[in-house]
Write a protein that holds these residues in place. Structure first.
Motif, short mmCIF file in Angstrom:
data_model
loop_
_atom_site.label_atom_id
_atom_site.label_comp_id
_atom_site.label_asym_id
_atom_site.label_seq_id
_atom_site.Cartn_x
_atom_site.Cartn_y
_atom_site.Cartn_z
N ASP A 193 0.99 -11.91 -7.78
CA ASP A 193 -0.01 -11.78 -7.02
C ASP A 193 0.14 -11.77 -5.64
O ASP A 193 -0.15 -11.20 -4.93
CB ASP A 193 -1.43 -11.67 -7.14
CG ASP A 193 -1.89 -11.40 -8.43
OD1 ASP A 193 -1.02 -10.78 -9.02
OD2 ASP A 193 -2.89 -12.83 -9.46
N LEU A 194 0.70 -12.81 -5.44
CA LEU A 194 0.71 -13.17 -3.67
C LEU A 194 1.54 -12.90 -2.69
O LEU A 194 1.75 -12.16 -1.79
CB LEU A 194 0.58 -15.60 -3.28
CG LEU A 194 1.05 -15.25 -2.40
CD1 LEU A 194 -0.45 -15.00 -0.92
CD2 LEU A 194 1.75 -16.51 -2.39
N GLY A 195 3.20 -12.55 -4.19
CA GLY A 195 4.41 -12.35 -3.71
C GLY A 195 4.57 -10.77 -3.46
O GLY A 195 4.93 -9.97 -2.70
N GLU A 196 3.46 -9.72 -4.08
CA GLU A 196 2.81 -8.84 -4.19
C GLU A 196 2.34 -8.01 -3.02
O GLU A 196 2.67 -7.40 -2.34
CB GLU A 196 2.46 -7.96 -5.77
CG GLU A 196 1.84 -6.51 -5.47
CD GLU A 196 1.62 -5.96 -7.38
OE1 GLU A 196 1.82 -5.42 -7.45
OE2 GLU A 196 0.99 -7.53 -7.33
N LYS A 197 1.42 -8.73 -2.97
CA LYS A 197 0.88 -8.85 -1.77
C LYS A 197 1.30 -8.87 -0.45
O LYS A 197 1.52 -7.86 0.67
CB LYS A 197 -0.50 -9.82 -1.82
CG LYS A 197 -1.75 -9.42 -0.39
CD LYS A 197 -2.12 -10.49 0.02
CE LYS A 197 -3.73 -10.28 0.87
NZ LYS A 197 -4.22 -11.69 1.34
N ARG A 198 2.25 -10.06 -0.09
CA ARG A 198 3.18 -10.08 1.20
C ARG A 198 4.82 -8.78 0.88
O ARG A 198 5.07 -8.83 2.02
CB ARG A 198 3.58 -10.58 1.30
CG ARG A 198 2.65 -12.96 1.42
CD ARG A 198 3.17 -13.79 1.80
NE ARG A 198 2.38 -14.55 2.36
CZ ARG A 198 2.41 -15.96 2.09
NH1 ARG A 198 3.78 -16.62 1.89
NH2 ARG A 198 0.81 -17.05 1.99
N LEU A 199 4.59 -8.57 0.02
CA LEU A 199 5.95 -7.68 -0.21
C LEU A 199 4.90 -6.31 0.62
O LEU A 199 5.51 -5.62 1.16
CB LEU A 199 6.45 -6.75 -1.46
CG LEU A 199 7.93 -6.29 -1.40
CD1 LEU A 199 8.70 -7.10 -0.90
CD2 LEU A 199 7.49 -6.52 -2.91
N ALA A 200 3.98 -5.95 -0.38
CA ALA A 200 3.48 -4.96 0.43
C ALA A 200 2.70 -4.95 1.73
O ALA A 200 2.84 -4.03 2.12
CB ALA A 200 2.09 -4.42 -0.24
N ASP A 201 2.69 -5.32 2.28
CA ASP A 201 2.53 -6.08 3.88
C ASP A 201 3.61 -6.12 4.69
O ASP A 201 3.72 -5.34 5.76
CB ASP A 201 1.85 -7.83 4.16
CG ASP A 201 1.14 -7.77 5.58
OD1 ASP A 201 0.16 -7.07 6.52
OD2 ASP A 201 2.21 -8.33 6.29
N MET A 202 5.12 -6.97 3.50
CA MET A 202 6.04 -6.09 5.25
C MET A 202 6.50 -5.04 4.75
O MET A 202 6.65 -4.53 5.94
CB MET A 202 7.27 -6.80 3.50
CG MET A 202 8.67 -6.81 4.99
SD MET A 202 9.87 -7.73 3.18
CE MET A 202 10.22 -6.39 2.43
N PHE A 203 6.63 -4.44 3.50
CA PHE A 203 6.51 -2.58 3.73
C PHE A 203 5.92 -1.89 4.94
O PHE A 203 6.58 -0.94 5.50
CB PHE A 203 6.05 -1.66 2.64
CG PHE A 203 7.39 -2.87 1.17
CD1 PHE A 203 8.47 -2.42 1.68
CD2 PHE A 203 6.72 -2.60 -0.21
CE1 PHE A 203 9.50 -3.01 0.62
CE2 PHE A 203 8.27 -2.82 -0.70
CZ PHE A 203 9.20 -3.19 0.08
N ALA A 204 4.20 -1.98 4.83
CA ALA A 204 3.73 -1.67 5.81
C ALA A 204 4.29 -2.38 7.36
O ALA A 204 3.68 -1.35 8.34
CB ALA A 204 1.97 -2.24 5.68
N LYS A 205 4.65 -3.10 7.59
CA LYS A 205 4.78 -3.84 8.94
C LYS A 205 6.30 -2.23 9.50
O LYS A 205 6.80 -2.47 10.46
CB LYS A 205 5.09 -5.05 9.36
CG LYS A 205 4.01 -5.85 8.99
CD LYS A 205 3.39 -5.55 10.05
CE LYS A 205 1.89 -6.42 10.15
NZ LYS A 205 1.04 -6.67 11.27
#
Length: 781
Positions: free
Chosen positions: A109-121
């Motif tokens: 879950d944490l990796g999925e959240k940070r991966l989505a944040d990276m795509f947004a950045k």
């Protein structure tokens, strides 16, 4: 407690399931390491690996943007556009690889959240580029914007480092820290490249340069302290090398300038040459350390695979072998237990009842033949079988003893009841003699009460005979009118004055069932009288129906609950075996059920509409006949204990007239019961002759001092319904028999004489028997 009561098959199944669960847990612990290693490898190839070129291109785009903001020349603009295109291509390749479906399975879950944040950045790059092109941001703001995008990649790295091996996980975190130090060095390079393009370094940029230069040194030193010895030596060699020495000299030279540097003491080409070489060497150090981490991870991966093979393969083989062994063992155990269970059921359901029945019939039983020993081997089940053999042998022996004991008790009951019957019969004969001899009305009433109590005592003795399974001694050869049968039952009821007898019709009962039906009706009528208030009447009626004859006994008491009615009907319809230790509260129901079952009589209890209980007695068609029955001289119908006991007799006058008795009807040779003697008042001194006054004599009414009513035939009928009084036989009111002519005697006179003769003979035999008993008693004394 629940586990103790669980079936054996369930326990074995639970044991196998627990074994399979234990193997599954061990396999999953090992498999989880393999799966984790697989997911890390997948993330490295799909996310981490493609992100490294993206980081380099973003760092280069940041440097070109800083030069464009400082120089703003067509050349710098062209270089920036070319770098953006290279960064976009790298970004597209990265997003294609990182958005693959297998990556979603590999990340938590944490990796999925940070991966989505990276795509947004990464999507925010367009707005950053527009701001740089429009000149709306300073070099420091542009550097911070690009740093925010690049930091999202490093945060994603932190979520991916999930190896269970602590050493490998620590090495990966150290490499990430070194890579982060390289990123800070790249920020320093971009900041100073922009300043060199403009030709000056203001105070804010100088301060930012100083902090950045110090930061990458600190981060690099901290990360290097965690490196293995070989990697630490490589780092020390790199820092002391030519590229980093020259970089350090330029940083020191610039740091010694004032807060505002109008002229930078070295050129852009000198700075670029120093930083590019240092960044390249630093990147080579990080990649080399990463390769060595992979080399150290290989044995770990091999160990995981080996443990997986051992725990999964060998463990699975052991579990399967255990399951097969448990199933075969349990199946053999179940087969033996089922055999033992079937033998126990056969003993309890078939052999033991059959043996008890045979013993009850007086047959000899061989226990060894009726209970052959069971063979189950010498194991634990065999020992249980031997114990069962002992149990069944003991059970059959005890059953035989109990059956013999019950038969002995029945014989004792029958013997005692027969003796009581004989004594009561002799008592009734004595009472009959005394009643015929007594003329005092008061004494006569007391004798009648004793006679009534003796009849009830005889019924109680017959109850013992019925409960023991035998038949009472009272039998009739000829049919008897139903009204006389009911009257005979009333004579055996204590509170008979409360019973109202309705017309019964011209129906007779076959002789073989008379005694049992009288007994059955007496039990039911007495039960109705006992369980109803003393001020109420019990009504007895009868009528012919399609299937036979129905007698209804209705009381007006409190009634019975529906469940009690159902229980009573069930007990009558299906009478259980009578046990001496059983409850005696419903003893009459046992007697009724036995008597009813003997002649297929149906007895049903139901609620009465008056609030009490109605008993319906259905006599089958083969027990009843229609039409009157002519009495035989040797078996008169009056042999039943019939007493006209209407409870509504009219009261007598205050002055009681002494009564005289007519000769009593003779007793039946089958029962010994006498009919009620008819009593009439004696004529007065100045009365007319007896033959003229008898038909016109006043009807005696009232009650005796003991409370019993006078028994007078047709006393309560209206004159129109009364039968004409039969003429009194001359033998009773005329001159003595020896003075009459035999040719003038009517059949009625002759029958009366014969009856008197029979009565006299019986009285003589009774008197002689009494004299013999008295003589024997005197001899014994």
């Amino acid at each position: 407690m629940r586990l103790r009561n669980t079936r054996l098959r369930t326990k074995v199944t639970a044991l196998l399931l627990s074994l399979a669960a234990l193997w599954s847990f061990a396999a999953w612990v090992t498999l989880r390491e393999g799966v984790n290693l697989l997911w890390v490898a997948q993330l490295d190839s799909s996310v981490v690996g493609p992100s490294e070129p993206l980081l380099v291109e973003l760092q280069r785009e940041r440097r070109a943007s800083m030069i464009q903001l400082g120089e703003r020349s067509p050349r710098s603009r062209k270089e920036l556009q070319d770098q953006r295109q290279r960064a976009d291509r790298t970004k597209a390749e990265f997003e294609t690889s990182a958005r693959a479906g297998i990556v979603e399975w590999a990340v938590d879950d944490l990796g999925e959240k940070r991966l989505a944040d990276m795509f947004a950045k990464l999507d925010d790059l367009a707005s950053i580029r527009q701001s740089v092109d429009a000149g709306r941001v300073t070099r420091i703001e542009a550097s911070a914007a690009y740093a925010d995008v690049i930091d999202s990649v490093y945060r994603m790295y932190g979520a991916m480092a999930t190896l269970d091996d602590k050493t490998l996980a620590g090495d990966i975190r150290t490499l990430m820290a070194l890579s982060k130090a390289r990123e800070i060095l790249a920020r320093e390079d971009a900041l100073l490249a922009g300043a060199l393009a403009q030709g000056r370094l203001d105070a804010e940029e100088h301060e930012q340069f100083t902090r950045t230069a110090g930061a990458w040194h600190i981060v690099a030193e901290q990360a290097a302290s965690e490196l293995p010895d070989a990697d630490r030596a490589a780092y020390d060699k790199l820092i002391k090398g030519r590229s980093f020495t020259r970089l350090h000299d330029l940083e020191t030279l610039l740091a010694r300038q004032g807060s505002v540097v109008e002229t930078i003491p070295f050129s852009a080409e000198q700075w670029k040459a120093a930083t590019e070489q240092a960044l390249t060497d630093f990147n080579g150090l990080v990649l080399g350390a990463g390769d060595r981490v992979v080399e150290r991870a290989t044995p770990v991966a091999v160990g995981v695979v080996v443990r997986l093979a051992l725990a999964g393969g060998l463990g699975l083989i052991a579990v399967v072998a255990s399951i097969v062994l448990s199933i075969t063992t349990a199946r053999a155990l179940f087969a033996q237990l089922q055999k033992l269970r079937d033998a126990a059921h056969e003993l309890s359901d078939e052999r033991l009842p059959r043996v008890v029945e045979r013993i009850g019939n007086g047959e000899r039983v061989d226990v060894a033949v009726e209970a052959p020993p069971l063979q189950f081997g010498t194991g634990e089940i065999g020992q249980v079988g031997e114990a069962f053999n002992t149990v069944q042998e003991t059970a059959i022996r005890i059953a035989a003893e109990q059956a013999a004991l019950r038969q002995s008790i029945r014989d004792i009951l029958i013997s005692m009841a027969r003796r009581t019957q004989g004594l009561v019969q002799r008592q009734l004969n004595v009472l009959d003699v005394m009643e015929r001899r007594e003329t005092d009305p008061v004494e006569l009433e007391d004798l009648f009460r004793l006679d009534h109590l003796a009849v009830r005592t005889r019924r109680n003795a017959e109850n013992l005979i019925v409960l023991s399974g035998s038949s009472p001694a009272r039998t009739w050869r000829r049919s008897v009118p139903m009204v006389d049968v009911v009257r005979g039952a009333l004579a055996e009821v204590e509170d008979y004055t409360r019973v109202s007898l309705m017309p019964m019709g011209d129906v007779v009962l076959v002789g073989r069932a008379v005694g049992d039906v009288v007994h059955l009706l007496a039990e039911l009528i007495e039960n109705a009288v006992s369980f109803s208030p003393p001020y109420t009447n019990v009504q007895v009626s009868g009528q012919l129906v399609a299937n036979g004859y129905v007698v209804e006994i209705e009381d007006r008491g409190l009634g019975m609950k529906p469940e009690d009615l159902a229980a009573a009907n069930e007990r009558i319809a299906n009478p259980p075996e009578f046990r001496i230790t059983g409850a005696t509260a419903r003893l009459g129901l046992y007697v009724v059920s036995r008597l009813a079952a003997r002649h297929q009589i149906q007895v049903v209890l139901k609620a009465s509409p008056y609030g009490g209980t109605t008993v319906v007695v259905m006599l089958p068609q083969e027990l009843v006949e229609t039409g009157p029955v002519q009495p035989l001289e040797d078996e008169p119908l009056t042999s039943l204990p019939i007493r006209q006991t209407t409870a509504t007799a009219t009261r007598a006058t205050a002055t009681r007239v002494p009564a005289t008795r007519q000769p009593a009807r003779p007793a039946s040779p089958q029962t010994g019961l006498t009919a009620l003697p008819q009593r009439t008042a004696p004529p007065a001194a100045d009365s007319e002759p007896a033959e003229e006054a008898a038909p016109a004599a006043p009807t005696p009414t009232g009650f005796t001092p003991s409370g019993l009513p006078f028994r007078v035939p047709q006393a309560n009928l209206v004159p129109a319904l009364r039968e004409e009084a039969a003429p009194t036989p001359p033998s009773l009111i005329g001159p003595p028999p020896d003075e009459q002519d035999d040719d003038l005697r009517s059949p009625e006179e002759i029958r009366a004489m014969m009856q008197s003769l029979q009565s006299g003979n019986r009285r003589g035999r009774s008197a002689a028997e009494k004299l013999i008993q008295d003589h024997q008693s005197g001899d014994d004394a």
